[in-house]
Design a protein around this motif. Structure first.
Motif, PDB file in Angstrom:
ATOM      1  N   ARG A   1      55.358 -78.334  28.362  1.00  0.00           N
ATOM      2  CA  ARG A   1      56.226 -79.459  28.718  1.00  0.00           C
ATOM      3  C   ARG A   1      56.772 -80.042  27.416  1.00  0.00           C
ATOM      4  NH1 ARG A   1      52.048 -79.271  32.334  1.00  0.00           N
ATOM      5  NH2 ARG A   1      50.680 -80.039  30.695  1.00  0.00           N
ATOM      6  N   VAL A   2      58.080 -80.030  27.302  1.00  0.00           N
ATOM      7  CA  VAL A   2      58.730 -80.549  26.089  1.00  0.00           C
ATOM      8  C   VAL A   2      59.528 -81.774  26.515  1.00  0.00           C
ATOM      9  CG1 VAL A   2      60.291 -80.000  24.184  1.00  0.00           C
ATOM     10  CG2 VAL A   2      58.881 -78.193  25.192  1.00  0.00           C
ATOM     11  N   MET A   3      59.243 -82.918  25.893  1.00  0.00           N
ATOM     12  CA  MET A   3      59.783 -84.178  26.382  1.00  0.00           C
ATOM     13  C   MET A   3      60.878 -84.724  25.452  1.00  0.00           C
ATOM     14  SD  MET A   3      57.500 -83.974  28.692  1.00  0.00           S
ATOM     15  CE  MET A   3      56.981 -85.361  29.660  1.00  0.00           C
ATOM     16  N   ASP A   4      61.728 -85.596  26.036  1.00  0.00           N
ATOM     17  CA  ASP A   4      62.820 -86.187  25.266  1.00  0.00           C
ATOM     18  C   ASP A   4      62.321 -87.103  24.145  1.00  0.00           C
ATOM     19  OD1 ASP A   4      64.644 -84.923  26.799  1.00  0.00           O
ATOM     20  OD2 ASP A   4      64.977 -86.623  28.170  1.00  0.00           O
ATOM     21  N   ASP A   5      61.084 -87.577  24.242  1.00  0.00           N
ATOM     22  CA  ASP A   5      60.580 -88.504  23.214  1.00  0.00           C
ATOM     23  C   ASP A   5      59.955 -87.743  22.041  1.00  0.00           C
ATOM     24  OD1 ASP A   5      58.344 -87.542  24.464  1.00  0.00           O
ATOM     25  OD2 ASP A   5      57.414 -89.492  24.825  1.00  0.00           O
ATOM     26  N   HIS A   6      60.376 -86.486  21.833  1.00  0.00           N
ATOM     27  CA  HIS A   6      59.916 -85.659  20.714  1.00  0.00           C
ATOM     28  C   HIS A   6      58.420 -85.368  20.783  1.00  0.00           C
ATOM     29  CE1 HIS A   6      63.897 -86.237  19.341  1.00  0.00           C
ATOM     30  NE2 HIS A   6      63.728 -87.499  18.972  1.00  0.00           N
ATOM     31  N   THR A   7      57.945 -85.167  22.003  1.00  0.00           N
ATOM     32  CA  THR A   7      56.553 -84.753  22.182  1.00  0.00           C
ATOM     33  C   THR A   7      56.549 -83.447  22.984  1.00  0.00           C
ATOM     34  OG1 THR A   7      56.252 -85.928  24.282  1.00  0.00           O
ATOM     35  CG2 THR A   7      55.724 -87.158  22.257  1.00  0.00           C
ATOM     36  N   ALA A   8      55.437 -82.755  22.910  1.00  0.00           N
ATOM     37  CA  ALA A   8      55.258 -81.551  23.724  1.00  0.00           C
ATOM     38  C   ALA A   8      53.783 -81.478  24.086  1.00  0.00           C
ATOM     39  CB  ALA A   8      55.679 -80.299  22.949  1.00  0.00           C
TER      40      ALA A   8
ATOM     41  N   GLY B   1      41.667 -69.036  14.410  1.00  0.00           N
ATOM     42  CA  GLY B   1      43.062 -68.640  14.188  1.00  0.00           C
ATOM     43  C   GLY B   1      43.893 -68.884  15.430  1.00  0.00           C
ATOM     44  N   PHE B   2      43.272 -68.714  16.578  1.00  0.00           N
ATOM     45  CA  PHE B   2      44.027 -68.957  17.805  1.00  0.00           C
ATOM     46  C   PHE B   2      44.183 -70.452  18.059  1.00  0.00           C
ATOM     47  CE2 PHE B   2      45.307 -68.787  22.202  1.00  0.00           C
ATOM     48  CZ  PHE B   2      46.311 -67.839  22.100  1.00  0.00           C
ATOM     49  N   VAL B   3      43.171 -71.228  17.668  1.00  0.00           N
ATOM     50  CA  VAL B   3      43.289 -72.697  17.751  1.00  0.00           C
ATOM     51  C   VAL B   3      44.509 -73.132  16.938  1.00  0.00           C
ATOM     52  CG1 VAL B   3      42.201 -74.868  17.050  1.00  0.00           C
ATOM     53  CG2 VAL B   3      40.815 -73.073  18.121  1.00  0.00           C
ATOM     54  N   ALA B   4      44.617 -72.605  15.706  1.00  0.00           N
ATOM     55  CA  ALA B   4      45.761 -72.945  14.844  1.00  0.00           C
ATOM     56  C   ALA B   4      47.073 -72.482  15.480  1.00  0.00           C
ATOM     57  CB  ALA B   4      45.570 -72.319  13.464  1.00  0.00           C
ATOM     58  N   SER B   5      47.046 -71.299  16.106  1.00  0.00           N
ATOM     59  CA  SER B   5      48.272 -70.779  16.735  1.00  0.00           C
ATOM     60  C   SER B   5      48.736 -71.688  17.864  1.00  0.00           C
ATOM     61  CB  SER B   5      48.037 -69.373  17.296  1.00  0.00           C
ATOM     62  OG  SER B   5      47.719 -68.489  16.257  1.00  0.00           O
ATOM     63  N   LEU B   6      47.779 -72.128  18.680  1.00  0.00           N
ATOM     64  CA  LEU B   6      48.146 -73.031  19.784  1.00  0.00           C
ATOM     65  C   LEU B   6      48.785 -74.302  19.240  1.00  0.00           C
ATOM     66  CD1 LEU B   6      44.968 -72.783  22.061  1.00  0.00           C
ATOM     67  CD2 LEU B   6      47.282 -72.084  22.711  1.00  0.00           C
ATOM     68  N   LEU B   7      48.145 -74.871  18.216  1.00  0.00           N
ATOM     69  CA  LEU B   7      48.677 -76.115  17.638  1.00  0.00           C
ATOM     70  C   LEU B   7      50.050 -75.861  17.017  1.00  0.00           C
ATOM     71  CD1 LEU B   7      45.337 -77.466  16.195  1.00  0.00           C
ATOM     72  CD2 LEU B   7      46.809 -78.703  17.814  1.00  0.00           C
ATOM     73  N   ASP B   8      50.171 -74.788  16.251  1.00  0.00           N
ATOM     74  CA  ASP B   8      51.441 -74.443  15.598  1.00  0.00           C
ATOM     75  C   ASP B   8      52.561 -74.367  16.645  1.00  0.00           C
ATOM     76  OD1 ASP B   8      53.308 -73.484  13.724  1.00  0.00           O
ATOM     77  OD2 ASP B   8      52.729 -71.403  14.080  1.00  0.00           O
ATOM     78  N   HIS B   9      52.247 -73.730  17.749  1.00  0.00           N
ATOM     79  CA  HIS B   9      53.267 -73.491  18.772  1.00  0.00           C
ATOM     80  C   HIS B   9      53.710 -74.788  19.449  1.00  0.00           C
ATOM     81  CE1 HIS B   9      55.409 -70.679  21.290  1.00  0.00           C
ATOM     82  NE2 HIS B   9      55.001 -71.326  22.366  1.00  0.00           N
ATOM     83  N   ILE B  10      52.731 -75.578  19.897  1.00  0.00           N
ATOM     84  CA  ILE B  10      53.084 -76.812  20.623  1.00  0.00           C
ATOM     85  C   ILE B  10      53.753 -77.783  19.653  1.00  0.00           C
ATOM     86  CG2 ILE B  10      52.213 -78.700  22.058  1.00  0.00           C
ATOM     87  CD1 ILE B  10      51.850 -75.773  23.178  1.00  0.00           C
TER      88      ILE B  10
END
Ligand SMILES: CCCCCCCCCC(=O)SCCNC(=O)CCNC(=O)[C@H](O)C(C)(C)COP(=O)(O)OP(=O)(O)OC[C@H]1O[C@@H](n2cnc3c(N)ncnc32)[C@H](O)[C@@H]1OP(=O)(O)O
Length: 210
Positions: free
Chosen positions: A97-104, A124-133
């Motif tokens: 969910r990507v929101m207009d208030d610059h949050t995801a 590494g996957f924890v970092a990937s999830l954070l990087d992506h969102i």
């Protein structure tokens, strides 16, 4: 292909991606003495033979929207993401969910294919999830952005098999620099936090000028 046929085909592709996810999970759980190993290898080889004449050329899948390629890329770039692509079996089930208030934000539950230490998600996957969102939160400011820096604090174990809530927001913008913060919660508690810098390229990547 008619719209109705396209819709049926997409449902089949989504089901196939889910089966491939289940296959990844089963593969990491197989006993090395399993008697089905030879048949498994054979059956997977035949599946790959079935696909051989139908996969799109690599050139069609890299580059941007208008990159040179022999034919139009069929399907969305986002569907192929390794973190949230519904058609990419290495992506866990994730709805962004990507929101207009610059949050995801998103939620997901990870199984053994993502295990690092026993019972915990691989760092590494924890970092990937954070990087992506966080990248999607940064992306609300400018279309093309790249991660320039990402610092992750692993406060606690990130558990497998429990729902994880991942959220990110743009913290501040300094010229071209978009600073973003993100966190992962399990059972309401913060288990990992991150801070990072996203930047648009100085020139729009080739093939994406339009
Ligand atoms: C809507 C779509 C959403 C998609 C979401 C998916 C997310 C996927 C995320 C990714 O996977 S991105 C892929 C991984 N990242 C890369 O491949 C990026 C590789 N790096 C680059 O291509 C370039 O470095 C980059 C385009 C990001 C920036 O190049 P620049 O030459 O424009 O900038 P430079 O590297 O010199 O840094 C710009 C500024 O940031 C500053 N900077 C860099 N690291 C810093 C740091 N750690 N702390 C503070 N400042 C920092 C740097 O000092 C400098 O400050 P000044 O402009 O004030 O001089």
């Amino acid at each position: 292909m008619s719209h109705a046929d396209q819709s049926v085909n997409r449902q089949s592709l989504l089901a196939a991606a889910d089966h491939a996810r289940a296959l990844l999970d089963a593969m990491v759980r197989l006993d090395e003495d399993t008697p089905v190993a030879p048949e498994l290898a054979q059956r997977l080889e035949s599946v790959l033979e079935l696909l051989a004449d139908h996969v799109q050329p690599v050139e069609a899948m890299v580059g941007g929207r208008t990159a040179d390629r022999s034919g139009p890329r069929k399907g969305s770039y986002r569907d192929r993401s390794p973190i949230s692509g519904v058609l990419n079996p290495i992506a866990p089930p994730v709805t962004l969910r990507v929101m207009d208030d610059h949050t995801a934000n998103t939620t997901t539950t990870l199984g053994l294919a993502y295990q690092g230490p026993p019972g915990r998600v691989h760092g590494g996957f924890v970092a990937s999830l954070l990087d992506h969102i966080m990248g999607y939160a940064a992306g609300t400011v400018g279309t093309w952005i790249f991660t320039r820096s990402l610092t992750v604090d692993y406060d606690h174990a990130v558990p497998l098999f429990e729902e994880l809530a991942i959220s990110a927001r743009v913290d501040h913008i300094d010229g071209r620099k978009i600073w973003v913060v993100g966190e992962i919660r399990a059972e309401g508690s913060v288990v990992a936090r991150a801070r990072g810098l996203w930047l648009p390229p100085r020139a729009v990547p080739k093939g994406n000028e339009g």
